[in-house]
Structure formats: structure tokens, C-alpha cells
Design an enzyme around this catalytic site. Sequence first.
Site: not given
Ligand code: THU
Length: 158
Positions: A72, A74, A111
Site C-alpha cells: 500500500c 501508506e 487499511c
Molecule cells: N491500497 C493502498 O495503497 N492503500 C489503501 O489504503 C487501500 C488500498 C492499494 C492496495 C492495492 O494496490 C490497491 O490499493 C487496491 O486495493
Amino acid sequence: MQQTINISYDVFERLEGLPSDDQKLLKAATEAAKGAYAPYSKFHVGSAVLVENGDIVVGNNQENLAYPSGLCAERVAAFSASALHPDQKLMAIAITAFSEDFTTDKPVPPCGACRQVLIEYEIRDNQPMRCILRGSTGQIFVFHSIRDLLPLQGKFFG
Ligand code: THU
């Protein structure tokens, strides 16, 4: 007995309503989202961490054909910020996202795994980390601490 946990956060209708430091951080996250590697989800997340010395460290989601190997935005930003500035506190994080398939007009919250990572830095630094959330449009939510996004962890282990 029943206990209650109250969480307050600020809501802004427009970017211009935010304090200038937070505007700058959210703009950096918005720019970072454009660099996400998200060929599978087509959901492009950008994040920017404000470091104690004023530096801004950005991250974006990095996906992989082996799905769990991706990360992610973050965590990319927070890990980079801590790697680049191991002696500096992480003061604030901004998160935003856009999708190629739908409009993200609601704030995008981190998440659970990212919350866990962020709260550990907050506890390490003994400093609340502000958390600024926005979709690609719409309201902006500002939480004053990661503890507010993971209240039991903060209450009992921090
Ligand atoms: N994702 C993030 O980078 N941050 C979040 O807070 C939610 C999800 C990304 C993970 C994945 O690459 C895509 O978003 C779909 O879930």
C-alpha cells in the site's frame, strides 16, 4: 458496565480550508498517486508523510502479479520516511486515491495493516501523527492521531 470510545475529527469541504502545511502534504499525496504502479486494481493511491525536519516523503501503491507481494501507498511512504530519516518523528500523513473505473469522492482511509504500521511509529515517536484523508474529490477528513483509527491498540499498548 459499558465503556464508550469517542473519536473526533475535522471535516473540510475544500482544500483551501486546510492549514497550509496540510494542503501541501495533500497535494504531494495527490501528485504521488499519479506514479502508482497499479495495473491490477487500477486504484492509484498516493501518500505523503511530513517528517519532523519539514521534509515530505511520498509513497504510492506498488502492485505485483503475485498479489500479496504488493504494498500500500501508506506503508511505502512511512517505511521510506523512517528509512531516510531514522532519527526524525513522523508528524503527519496524507492519503488520497483515484480509480480508473469509478469516482472516489469519499476519503480513503488506510487499511488495517497500514494502521498497525503507522501506530507503531506514533508510539515510537511519542508524537501523535495527523492523518489527512481525501478521495480524488469531496470532503477532507483530518484525524489527530493514528490512535483514533486503531483505538484499542492505542489505549492498551501505547
Ligand atoms: N491500497 C493502498 O495503497 N492503500 C489503501 O489504503 C487501500 C488500498 C492499494 C492496495 C492495492 O494496490 C490497491 O490499493 C487496491 O486495493
